[in-house]
Design a protein around this motif. Sequence first.
Motif, PDB file in Angstrom:
ATOM      1  N   LEU A  34      32.897  76.088  66.529  1.00  0.00           N
ATOM      2  CA  LEU A  34      33.764  77.147  66.003  1.00  0.00           C
ATOM      3  C   LEU A  34      35.006  77.408  66.853  1.00  0.00           C
ATOM      4  O   LEU A  34      35.823  78.246  66.496  1.00  0.00           O
ATOM      5  N   LYS A  35      35.156  76.709  67.979  1.00  0.00           N
ATOM      6  CA  LYS A  35      36.231  77.022  68.927  1.00  0.00           C
ATOM      7  C   LYS A  35      37.406  76.050  68.878  1.00  0.00           C
ATOM      8  O   LYS A  35      38.153  75.923  69.836  1.00  0.00           O
ATOM      9  N   ALA A  76      45.108  74.851  68.167  1.00  0.00           N
ATOM     10  CA  ALA A  76      43.997  75.087  67.242  1.00  0.00           C
ATOM     11  C   ALA A  76      42.852  75.749  68.008  1.00  0.00           C
ATOM     12  O   ALA A  76      42.198  75.105  68.817  1.00  0.00           O
ATOM     13  N   HIS A  77      42.620  77.047  67.738  1.00  0.00           N
ATOM     14  CA  HIS A  77      41.610  77.798  68.497  1.00  0.00           C
ATOM     15  C   HIS A  77      40.342  78.105  67.723  1.00  0.00           C
ATOM     16  O   HIS A  77      39.426  78.712  68.260  1.00  0.00           O
ATOM     17  N   ASP A  78      40.294  77.703  66.452  1.00  0.00           N
ATOM     18  CA  ASP A  78      39.094  77.978  65.656  1.00  0.00           C
ATOM     19  C   ASP A  78      38.819  76.800  64.724  1.00  0.00           C
ATOM     20  O   ASP A  78      39.589  75.840  64.655  1.00  0.00           O
ATOM     21  N   ALA A 120      42.336  71.755  59.821  1.00  0.00           N
ATOM     22  CA  ALA A 120      43.692  71.434  59.362  1.00  0.00           C
ATOM     23  C   ALA A 120      44.254  70.185  60.041  1.00  0.00           C
ATOM     24  O   ALA A 120      45.198  69.572  59.541  1.00  0.00           O
ATOM     25  N   LEU A 121      43.663  69.788  61.174  1.00  0.00           N
ATOM     26  CA  LEU A 121      44.137  68.608  61.903  1.00  0.00           C
ATOM     27  C   LEU A 121      43.409  67.326  61.500  1.00  0.00           C
ATOM     28  O   LEU A 121      43.802  66.235  61.911  1.00  0.00           O
ATOM     29  N   ARG A 122      42.360  67.450  60.693  1.00  0.00           N
ATOM     30  CA  ARG A 122      41.564  66.281  60.310  1.00  0.00           C
ATOM     31  C   ARG A 122      42.470  65.196  59.721  1.00  0.00           C
ATOM     32  O   ARG A 122      43.337  65.465  58.901  1.00  0.00           O
TER      33      ARG A 122
END
Length: 170
Positions: free
Chosen positions: A15-16, A67-69, A75-77
């Motif tokens: 989740l991080k 990206a913190h969550d 979204a980066l996949r």
Amino acid sequence: MNDVVVARIGKPLGLKGEVTVRVHTDLPQERFAVGAVLATDPADRGPLTIRGARMQGMIQVLAFDEAHDREGAEALRGTTLLAPADAVEEDDAWYESDLLGLTVVTVDGAIVGQVSGLQDRPAQDLLEVTLVGGGTAYVPFVEQIVPEVDVAGGRVVIDPPPGLLELGED
């Protein structure tokens, strides 16, 4: 200076904001150092700054300042991570873009075909070779079988064991 692919982002982990990546470099410790900034493809997803890097078993895991969550990670996949080709020197390393189109010949000089791809595999990379007579062969990209890569000369010399070139024919 050209950018080269150093990794492709896979699925989120936890989740991080951590993500799994498929590594395309021989020196992940240098390429994925905390604070390193990597360009991306598509460009609008980056640049990305490495916040953390670790191994989970055999899988490289990265975290980015951007990206913190889990939602940010998702979204980066599929994003490709890029670095300057000469940012870290890799001895005896070739990039797929260097190899594509090179003529493949045996140590005896017989023309086998042309390099049509480089497949990144956990145990060893494979040269994908489009054979002169049609079909495809997959040649382990190891020094014993590929003793010479001459990018300037436009050729790759192979010393295949008996039957190797017939294994992958279509």
